[in-house]
Write a protein that holds these residues in place. Structure first.
Motif, PDB file in Angstrom:
ATOM      1  N   UNK A 304       0.825  -1.220   0.000  1.00  0.00           N
ATOM      2  CA  UNK A 304       0.000   0.000   0.000  1.00  0.00           C
ATOM      3  C   UNK A 304       0.856   1.266   0.000  1.00  0.00           C
ATOM      4  N   UNK A 305       2.112   1.134   0.371  1.00  0.00           N
ATOM      5  CA  UNK A 305       3.019   2.277   0.357  1.00  0.00           C
ATOM      6  C   UNK A 305       3.366   2.753  -1.041  1.00  0.00           C
ATOM      7  N   UNK A 306       2.925   2.011  -2.077  1.00  0.00           N
ATOM      8  CA  UNK A 306       3.218   2.421  -3.456  1.00  0.00           C
ATOM      9  C   UNK A 306       2.156   3.370  -4.010  1.00  0.00           C
ATOM     10  N   UNK A 307       1.246   3.825  -3.174  1.00  0.00           N
ATOM     11  CA  UNK A 307       0.208   4.761  -3.612  1.00  0.00           C
ATOM     12  C   UNK A 307       0.736   6.188  -3.515  1.00  0.00           C
ATOM     13  N   UNK A 308       0.560   6.952  -4.606  1.00  0.00           N
ATOM     14  CA  UNK A 308       0.934   8.361  -4.627  1.00  0.00           C
ATOM     15  C   UNK A 308      -0.263   9.188  -4.175  1.00  0.00           C
ATOM     16  N   UNK A 309      -0.096   9.901  -3.087  1.00  0.00           N
ATOM     17  CA  UNK A 309      -1.178  10.730  -2.566  1.00  0.00           C
ATOM     18  C   UNK A 309      -0.848  12.221  -2.653  1.00  0.00           C
ATOM     19  N   UNK A 310       0.441  12.544  -2.720  1.00  0.00           N
ATOM     20  CA  UNK A 310       0.838  13.940  -2.819  1.00  0.00           C
ATOM     21  C   UNK A 310       2.135  14.031  -3.614  1.00  0.00           C
ATOM     22  N   UNK A 311       2.502  15.255  -3.977  1.00  0.00           N
ATOM     23  CA  UNK A 311       3.628  15.511  -4.872  1.00  0.00           C
ATOM     24  C   UNK A 311       4.922  14.864  -4.400  1.00  0.00           C
TER      25      UNK A 311
END
Length: 351
Positions: A304-311
């Motif tokens: 789940x750490x591979x999700x981009x949520x911010x720049x």
């Protein structure tokens, strides 16, 4: 004879490859089968309208999209299949020992192109046995109030395999048989004979059906790609900010672009699966309508750490490396579970 009812007459890479993978897996394991080539006119029209609708379409882009459409039509011929059924009432003309319904978002009845299409829930099919394999509701939530026809038809399944937890809860609530989590067909077939190489090197592959992350994330990706000497290649869709747009690769060359990428950035479920299949470094920008399936699978492989949520996430994920040893071990175990599910349910239908 085994019949497979899934999304196959589509112009989408994931839909084509999941159908192809299931058919080839069954053939390689001695099960005679054919795709039940059903798709109603409303569904076809809605997909093509979406595919060709774009305010900024130029004549050149329109021709590339038309070429993509024709290329998919050519590759559809690689399936062993029935004639094309436009109407669900036609489906009962042929009887099967077993019908497999799935994979893909066949049970997503609120957002798919055809709406509530009851054959994907077992309606009008003539078979001694009906099972589901790697079925998904997509973004539809399991606990909504479902149409009465679906509640009734779900009881017809003799065995059910699903590919995400949301669909697991849905199927468990409507069918008394044990429901199992299984892998998407693209993860149980290797494609070694089909995959096409590409001649590009040093690139970030961007794969989306048109949805985009926040503009700041795109700008960060562009800056990082220049810093690292990587091109940004968009596949299947044109984006003006990409260094190169590959609009109409074949499904098997599409896989090659993922396999040879330095990094994959996607919001697509099969973009995610093939990144893992080829042990690629990747990042996922999460679209709410794909959370049920994408985030669920990332949880199962502890990524789940591979999700981009911010720049700032882009730089972190481009620099960090995925340890694929536990992921590959998980997939190996689940491939055995998934193959066993099919063998248990099809053992009376061997050649």
């Amino acid at each position: 004879m085994i019949g497979i009812l899934t999304f196959s007459r589509c112009y989408n890479y994931g839909a084509f490859l999941q159908a192809y993978a299931l058919q080839r897996f069954l053939i390689e394991n001695g099960y005679d089968n054919e795709l039940i080539d059903y798709r109603n006119q409303k569904s076809i029209h809605n997909e093509l309208r979406t595919m060709f609708r774009h305010d900024g379409n130029t004549p050149a882009l329109y021709l590339k999209l038309l070429y993509k459409f024709m290329k998919f039509r050519y590759y559809h011929r690689k399936f062993k299949k029935t004639r094309h059924y436009l109407h669900r009432e036609e489906l009962g003309e042929k009887h099967y020992h077993t019908v497999i319904i799935g994979s893909d978002q066949i049970w997503c009845y609120t957002k798919e192109w055809g709406g509530v299409d009851t054959p994907y829930f077992s309606d009008q099919l003539s078979a001694d046995k009906i099972i589901a394999y790697a079925a998904s509701m997509g973004p539809d939530n399991f606990d909504r109030q479902h149409p009465r026809s679906i509640v009734r038809l779900m009881k017809n399944f003799d065995s059910i395999g699903v590919r995400d937890l949301n669909t697991f809860k849905f199927a468990t609530s409507l069918n008394e048989n044990t429901v199992r989590l299984v892998l998407d067909p693209t993860l149980i077939y290797n494609f070694d004979q089909e995959i096409k190489d590409v001649h590009f090197k040093n690139y970030i592959l961007f794969y989306s059906d048109g949805l985009l992350p926040d503009d700041k994330i795109i700008q960060e990706m562009k800056a990082l790609s220049r810093e690292k000497g990587l091109q940004i290649i968009s596949i299947g869709k044109k984006f003006d900010w990409a260094d190169r747009n590959i609009i109409a690769p074949s499904p098997f060359r599409w896989m090659g672009y993922i396999k040879h990428a330095d990094f994959v950035f996607t919001c697509m479920f099969h973009g995610l699966l093939f990144s893992m299949k080829f042990n690629k470094q990747f990042a996922l920008f999460l679209i709410p309508e794909r959370e049920n399936k994408c985030l669920d699978f990332l949880r199962r492989v502890d990524l789940t750490g591979r999700v981009v949520r911010e720049q700032s996430d882009m730089n972190r994920l481009l620099e960090s490396k995925i340890d694929y040893r536990p992921v590959n071990e998980f997939l190996k175990k689940e491939q055995i579970v998934s193959a066993s599910f099919l063998h248990e349910n099809l053992k009376k239908n061997t050649l």
